[in-house]
Design an enzyme around this catalytic site. Structure first.
Site, PDB file in Angstrom:
ATOM      1  N   HIS A  57      12.702   3.597 -13.154  1.00 50.31           N
ATOM      2  CA  HIS A  57      13.252   4.111 -11.905  1.00 50.31           C
ATOM      3  C   HIS A  57      14.630   4.700 -12.132  1.00 50.31           C
ATOM      4  O   HIS A  57      15.389   4.240 -12.993  1.00 50.31           O
ATOM      5  CB  HIS A  57      13.345   2.985 -10.870  1.00 50.31           C
ATOM      6  CG  HIS A  57      12.013   2.575 -10.317  1.00 50.31           C
ATOM      7  ND1 HIS A  57      11.097   3.491  -9.846  1.00 50.31           N
ATOM      8  CD2 HIS A  57      11.446   1.348 -10.144  1.00 50.31           C
ATOM      9  CE1 HIS A  57      10.016   2.836  -9.413  1.00 50.31           C
ATOM     10  NE2 HIS A  57      10.209   1.537  -9.579  1.00 50.31           N
TER      11      HIS A  57
ATOM     12  N   CYS B 191      12.902   9.619 -11.823  1.00 56.75           N
ATOM     13  CA  CYS B 191      13.144  10.458 -10.655  1.00 56.75           C
ATOM     14  C   CYS B 191      14.602  10.884 -10.570  1.00 56.75           C
ATOM     15  O   CYS B 191      15.491  10.242 -11.136  1.00 56.75           O
ATOM     16  CB  CYS B 191      12.775   9.697  -9.380  1.00 56.75           C
ATOM     17  SG  CYS B 191      10.999   9.431  -9.192  1.00 56.75           S
TER      18      CYS B 191
END
Length: 642
Positions: free
Chosen positions: A271, A320
């Protein structure tokens, strides 16, 4: 008036003649009475018959001559030394009635030479007296160039031009034909192929998050990329599931492995997000809502890499880049220290997500999938990323959702496949090699002999740099034993974070790397947390043939602090925590309780799942969740081998 002193009024002159040419040397002197003459050669030997003012010889070889003139009062003087220079060269062009005017026998020849090399021009002429030489370039006399040979030690562009030589004596002057001296037009040689003094890579994959959705793909992504980088000659450290302090400690160690001329590669799968042009990597212990102080700033990692005077710095991010606050305007990423050797490869563009594909049978980040397909190619690293971008852009699963972004300052065509040249870096290489080996050192294979006569072999394999797999195989059975089985456990407890539902069969296949199928295996994860020596307990269960009773024997194997545990990453954490001494054991695979469930939403076949970290909604009355500028300290330098 009587002349009492001898005076030479005409000295002999030097000559230059062909072999076997008849030469007359003449001296003229005045003095008292009848003068006597004696000619000598250079070795002070009298010339036979040389007792007259004129000495006529047939020239056979180059010699020096001098004449002594004396009177009856025993006064004497010597003439000047003269040289009879004999040239054993073609004289076919010499006139039959030649009287001594300069005759050029050898003209200089045009020359084309390489820059910096020696140039020699030569002119030889017969003459009586011996001729005088003077060289000219482009019509201008060259000072001090007055011999028959013109030499230029190191030719440069200023030496190019038209050369000729003036040859003269008292009778006449002759000129050689002009000749050209030119420098070779060297073809532009290609620059030497880039090389690395070493190659070092740190790969981090975070998947088991405490407060964010779990991921599947980092396991396979990190493992496969690690193997490919090793094929390219990289020293690879691969780590799974790190807290922020562990990530910073691992980066500290990685930075210490970098040095001048080294290629450094940092890869992260997990993440992440972007804020004001900075990229942040979310650690597995990051709370909700996440904040820069709980994450690792990518640009700070690159800054530390650049400070090590590396030849190439690469950061690859399969994460991301969603902006934390949708109302926040993006800012350009300002290079901290431009050096012409940095490459960023982003799995996606600004304010966009990166996806992984999981269908139970396989699990991979889409960016890393295409990266692995091209990374072995011997082309410029940015060209590899361009091909990754092109392939990903054609993938129907992410069209319109994910686009690769490449940022770089490369000034040389450096490739991940460039060869390693250690010349001049031997000392640094030995130090780096020792430190790297410590972080990747496996325990040695063990042979255990139980009281019942059963022999068990215990071996070890590194799935990642912080994941150790222990294998046990029954090599020989005892004379009174049957139905032997083995269980393995460890002290202290090392939680198995890779077991549980939704783990792909492909990942499970990585556990069995030996050709001989083991009777039992034990996976030990999160070795970076290990603070004491690790002990493996091997329990042998068997049936005694005589009484058919089921019995158990156990032996222990102490293996120290294997792999990355020896680097003591936990020491970076300055917080004071109580040390728990546990004696519990972790059961062998197949009988282990799941330590941490993946917070995962199951997807359909080949459906992409996002890698962004979800943020908790704002609650009225609370302070803003918008992150402030990263205030974490600069990455500290730590000794790798503590």
């Amino acid at each position: 008036m009587m002349i009492r002193e001898i005076v030479i009024v005409l000295h002999p002159v030097s000559v230059c003649v062909p072999v076997n040419h008849k030469v007359t040397l003449r001296v003229c002197a005045e003095g008292t009475g009848i003068l006597s003459y004696q000619w000598f050669t250079e070795d002070n030997k009298e010339v036979p018959g040389g007792i007259k003012a004129d000495l006529t010889i047939t020239a056979k070889q180059t010699q020096l001559f001098v004449c002594r003139v004396s009177d009856h009062l025993f006064n004497y003087v010597f003439s000047d030394w003269v040289k009879v220079k004999v040239l054993d060269i073609d004289k076919s062009g010499l006139p039959v009635d030649w009287t001594g005017e300069p005759h050029i026998a050898i003209n200089p020849k045009p020359r084309t030479v390489r820059k910096g090399t020696k140039v020699t021009l030569r002119c030889l002429a017969f003459g009586i007296p011996a001729p005088y030489y003077h060289w000219y370039r482009n019509g201008q006399p060259l000072l001090d160039k007055t011999s028959d040979t013109l030499q230029i030690e190191h030719a440069t562009a200023e030496h190019e031009g038209s050369y000729l030589c003036s040859v003269s004596n008292v009778l006449a002057e002759r000129w050689t034909e002009p000749v050209q001296v030119e420098l070779e037009q060297m073809q532009q040689l290609p620059p030497p192929a880039p090389t690395a003094s070493d190659k070092v890579a740190l790969l981090i994959g975070n998947l088991n998050y405490s407060n964010h959705p779990g991921l599947m793909a980092p396991i396979m992504d990190v493992h496969k990329l690690s193997n490919l980088l090793q094929q390219l000659g990289f020293r690879v450290v691969s780590l799974l599931d790190l807290t922020k302090e562990e990530m910073l400690a691992a980066i500290d160690k990685f930075i210490q492995l970098l040095d001048r001329g080294v290629y450094g590669l940092f890869y992260y799968a997990g993440h992440g997000y972007e804020r004001a042009g900075r990229n942040y990597l979310v650690a597995v212990d990051a709370p909700q809502p996440y904040n820069p102080k709980n994450c690792v700033c990518v640009q700070r990692v690159m800054h530390s890499m650049q400070q090590r005077q590396t030849a190439l710095n690469i950061i690859l991010l399969d994460t991301c880049r969603k902006w934390y606050n949708q109302d926040c305007m993006p800012s350009a990423i300002m290079p901290l220290a431009p050096s012409g050797n940095t490459v960023y490869g982003y799995a996606t563009c600004e304010d966009a997500e990166a996806f992984e594909v999981q269908d139970g049978g396989k699990s991979t980040g889409i960016f890393t999938k295409y990266l692995n397909a091209h990374i072995l190619q011997s082309v410029k690293v940015t060209h590899v990323l361009e091909r990754v971008s092109e392939d990903l852009g054609r993938d129907p699963l992410v069209i319109g959702k994910q686009v690769v972004e490449i940022k770089h300052t490369l000034t040389e065509p450096r490739s991940l496949a460039d060869p390693v040249r250690t010349t001049g870096y031997t000392r640094e290489l030995h130090l780096r090699d020792a430190c790297w080996r410590q972080a990747n050192e496996l325990p040695r294979k063990k042979r255990l002999m139980f009281l019942c006569g059963v022999e068990v072999e215990v071996s070890f394999s590194a799935l990642f740099s912080n994941v150790l797999v222990v294998f046990a195989i029954v090599k020989t059975t005892g004379p009174r034993t049957q139905d032997c089985t083995i269980t393995l456990s460890s002290t202290p407890t090392m939680e198995d974070l890779l077991s549980g539902p939704c783990r792909s069969e492909e990942m499970d296949s990585l556990l069995f790397m030996t050709s001989e199928k083991p009777d039992c295996s034990l996976r030990l994860c999160a070795l970076q947390k290990l603070k004491e020596s690790l002990v493996i307990k091997v329990e042998l269960h068997y049936t005694h043939i005589d009484n058919q009773l089921r019995k158990t024997e156990s032996l222990k194997v102490e293996i120290g602090k294997p792999l990355v545990a020896s680097c003591n990453l936990h020491r970076r954490n300055h917080a004071t925590t109580s040390k728990k001494k546990e004696g519990a054991s972790v059961q062998s695979m197949g009988n282990i309780s799941n330590g941490r469930q993946l917070h995962q939403t199951l997807a359909g076949p080949c459906r992409p799942c996002t890698r962004k970290a979800e943020c908790a909604p704002k609650v009225a009355g609370t302070t803003s969740n918008e992150p402030e500028e990263n205030d974490e300290n600069e990455l500290q330098d730590y000794t790798l081998c503590q």
